[in-house]
Scaffold this active site. Structure first.
Site, PDB file in Angstrom:
ATOM      1  N   ARG B  52       0.856  -1.180   0.000  1.00  0.00           N
ATOM      2  CA  ARG B  52       0.000   0.000   0.000  1.00  0.00           C
ATOM      3  C   ARG B  52       0.892   1.230   0.000  1.00  0.00           C
ATOM      4  O   ARG B  52       1.270   1.720   1.064  1.00  0.00           O
ATOM      5  CB  ARG B  52      -0.882  -0.001   1.242  1.00  0.00           C
ATOM      6  CG  ARG B  52      -1.829  -1.184   1.279  1.00  0.00           C
ATOM      7  CD  ARG B  52      -2.420  -1.341   2.660  1.00  0.00           C
ATOM      8  NE  ARG B  52      -3.258  -2.545   2.701  1.00  0.00           N
ATOM      9  CZ  ARG B  52      -3.701  -3.102   3.829  1.00  0.00           C
ATOM     10  NH1 ARG B  52      -3.392  -2.551   4.990  1.00  0.00           N
ATOM     11  NH2 ARG B  52      -4.450  -4.185   3.788  1.00  0.00           N
ATOM     12  N   ASP B  54       2.071   4.958   0.020  1.00  0.00           N
ATOM     13  CA  ASP B  54       1.467   6.162   0.599  1.00  0.00           C
ATOM     14  C   ASP B  54       1.155   7.207  -0.466  1.00  0.00           C
ATOM     15  O   ASP B  54       1.635   7.128  -1.593  1.00  0.00           O
ATOM     16  CB  ASP B  54       2.449   6.811   1.591  1.00  0.00           C
ATOM     17  CG  ASP B  54       2.680   5.954   2.812  1.00  0.00           C
ATOM     18  OD1 ASP B  54       1.720   5.319   3.288  1.00  0.00           O
ATOM     19  OD2 ASP B  54       3.830   5.926   3.293  1.00  0.00           O
ATOM     20  N   ARG B 206      11.007   5.524   4.392  1.00  0.00           N
ATOM     21  CA  ARG B 206      11.118   6.990   4.513  1.00  0.00           C
ATOM     22  C   ARG B 206      11.728   7.403   5.850  1.00  0.00           C
ATOM     23  O   ARG B 206      12.444   8.408   5.926  1.00  0.00           O
ATOM     24  CB  ARG B 206       9.743   7.629   4.309  1.00  0.00           C
ATOM     25  CG  ARG B 206       9.260   7.501   2.857  1.00  0.00           C
ATOM     26  CD  ARG B 206       7.769   7.744   2.733  1.00  0.00           C
ATOM     27  NE  ARG B 206       7.422   9.064   3.214  1.00  0.00           N
ATOM     28  CZ  ARG B 206       6.170   9.462   3.472  1.00  0.00           C
ATOM     29  NH1 ARG B 206       5.150   8.609   3.275  1.00  0.00           N
ATOM     30  NH2 ARG B 206       5.929  10.667   3.897  1.00  0.00           N
TER      31      ARG B 206
END
Lengths: 253, 253
Positions: B52, B54, B206
């Site tokens: 999934r 972002d 990230r």
């Protein structure tokens, strides 16, 4: 206070603009910059660009100049403008110039890059900066056609359809000093055409690219380029390649 | 009619989406694809993605699968979907799979790339695909920190703040198989971090990037990474690097 002539070196993503030149009711690079400069200086600023890029064309390094009597340091122009401008327009540098300097009339040449992909499917993250000509394309045929365009020619055949005949001393005569086709070593089928010259007619680079791609696709022979130039007739050349593959890379003075 | 399980390989530009996963009232990749599949097949389609991504994260090659009883040839899925989809989502290939195949549960690993520029000014045409960390950044310091992240660890310290504790057999334990910092040879100051692993927690890449960049900027020592991992506390790690520098490059099975 004595007048100053300030040169800006700037970059932009042309995707969201109808081009460089101010237009009524539509966003242009020139307008956004002139408005930011007016806010900074409190003056009405006229910005002269080295060229008028079309809607969707990008610039890695456009040159522009304006006159002002505002006593703003150069570094403040750089920082201040970037803080006001949207992220798709960036000032790279500001410099003080003699009053005689004019971004367009003083320019001695420009270099453009035109990127295109021949892959069956256009990678989404490149679609705004790379034209898509899917299918077989022979770089050797394109390279065989290129020498005929080098040097000084009347490029009427590659001027935008519907343009008024080019005016001034040299009419539609321009000199192409460099013309190359570079294939991306890491991604076969992705190309960039580099073209440098002393000036370009409206749509000239895109019309040359569109015609060269037809040669690559086997729809024209490399030899036709000589006849095309000699004919000085826009109707004979190929289609105008899409704007978004084109990037103004450098202006020479 | 027997059920088919079809695997899609697809690419997207995440700029205009709030991420992969369907959300109420906001555009997502999954929703756009499911709607196009529903129009093609006349069925209600549930599409399973390998992950999934972002909001703002891109994919060079996402894998997804769906079940259908529509007798549509694979090539027609490819062509038909691309004709319905916006240009920022492209189907690269469709393949017939055994019914047991599941894009997420069958995946054995993923590889991500994270691009960033340390140049003082972000080039406009790269701004949607490259994060901007202006100022000095020492790649040697970043590389010195990387070995501590390699292999199997509990990555709780790099999980999204506010996430529920990772569930399932392995909790927050993941294995990083490859971690590299590559500098663009032609444009110094432009970097890509490549990271491959058997799976990633929410925001893990990230958060690792954000912390590594702090090391590059001299705001943390490379040695702190070992302590960070051991602490299993998100509060100690650096900021989450912006989504738009991240690209899902490949999913392994």
């Amino acid at each position: 206070m004595s007048e100053r002539n300030i040169k800006l070196r700037l970059a932009y993503d042309g995707t969201n603009y109808v081009g460089w030149q101010r237009q009524r009711d539509q966003p242009t690079i020139q307008q956004i910059l002139e408005e930011a400069l007016a806010r900074m200086t409190g003056e009405r600023i006229v910005l002269h660009g080295a060229g008028r890029t079309d809607a969707g064309v990008h610039a890695l390094a456009m040159i522009a100049n304006f006159q002002t009597s505002a006593a703003i340091p150069l570094a403040a122009f750089e920082r201040g403008l970037n803080s006001m401008l949207p992220p798709d327009i960036r000032i790279l540098a500001a410099a003080e110039m003699p009053l005689a300097f004019h971004a367009r009339f003083s320019a001695s040449g420009k270099i453009y890059g035109y990127r295109f992909s021949t892959a069956p499917i256009m990678p989404p993250c490149e679609r705004l900066y790379t034209a898509h000509f899917p299918g077989p394309c022979d770089p050797a045929a394109m390279r065989a056609a290129m020498p005929q365009l080098m040097g000084e020619h009347d490029f009427s055949s590659f001027e935008a359809a519907g343009s008024r005949p080019a005016e001034g001393r040299r009419g539609a005569v321009r000199c192409i000093q460099r013309l190359e086709l570079v294939e991306d070593g890491e991604r076969p089928g992705n190309f960039e055409i580099i073209v440098a010259g002393d000036g370009f007619l409206r749509h000239m680079v895109r019309n040359i690219v569109g015609t060269l791609v037809e040669v690559g696709q086997g729809r024209r022979t490399p030899e036709e380029f000589g006849q095309l130039l000699a004919a000085r007739n826009r109707i004979l050349a190929g289609p105008t390649a899409p704007a978004h593959g084109l990037v103004l890379q450098e202006v020479f003075y």
